[in-house]
Design an enzyme around this catalytic site. Sequence first.
Site, PDB file in Angstrom:
ATOM      1  CG  HIS A 116      -2.236  -0.796   0.814  1.00  0.00           C
ATOM      2  ND1 HIS A 116      -3.496  -0.267   0.880  1.00  0.00           N
ATOM      3  CD2 HIS A 116      -2.398  -2.064   0.363  1.00  0.00           C
ATOM      4  CE1 HIS A 116      -4.377  -1.162   0.506  1.00  0.00           C
ATOM      5  NE2 HIS A 116      -3.726  -2.276   0.190  1.00  0.00           N
ATOM      6  CG  ASP A 120      -4.959   3.322  -3.647  1.00  0.00           C
ATOM      7  OD1 ASP A 120      -5.570   2.610  -4.480  1.00  0.00           O
ATOM      8  OD2 ASP A 120      -4.923   4.564  -3.750  1.00  0.00           O
TER       9      ASP A 120
END
Length: 141
Positions: A116, A120
Amino acid sequence: GDTIHQYEHADVSVAVATERGLITPIIRVADTKSVSEISAEMKTLAQKAKDEKLQPSDYQGGTFSLSNLGMMGITSFDAVINPPMGAILAVGATEKTPLAGGGEARIMQVTLSCDHRAIDGALGARWLNAFKAALENPEAL
């Protein structure tokens, strides 16, 4: 470290089981190759891995990983990202699944793990949608 790199090409590593454990040879610039070219190169790299003839340049680096336990009957699993990769796709076996309106379909579960710091969840979901579309329309590949 604390730097995110954006690469022009996808260098995809594929997990290969050997007598000494897993190793991940890399298909370099996979985004520029046809499915048949990738398949042929992967077969060559897998054999080199099993024969312990890979060079460090064959397995170091990469941007994305693929792990397939479907061939061993595993239907779903979570794969761990190997740095410096940005993501890894875990591919399970297909299963015959009854459909509500009758008949059955072959369903394959995949799990995408993303770092991440670079990718994302929303971007990962868009990638999975594109992957699903490609599998459902292989002639477009």
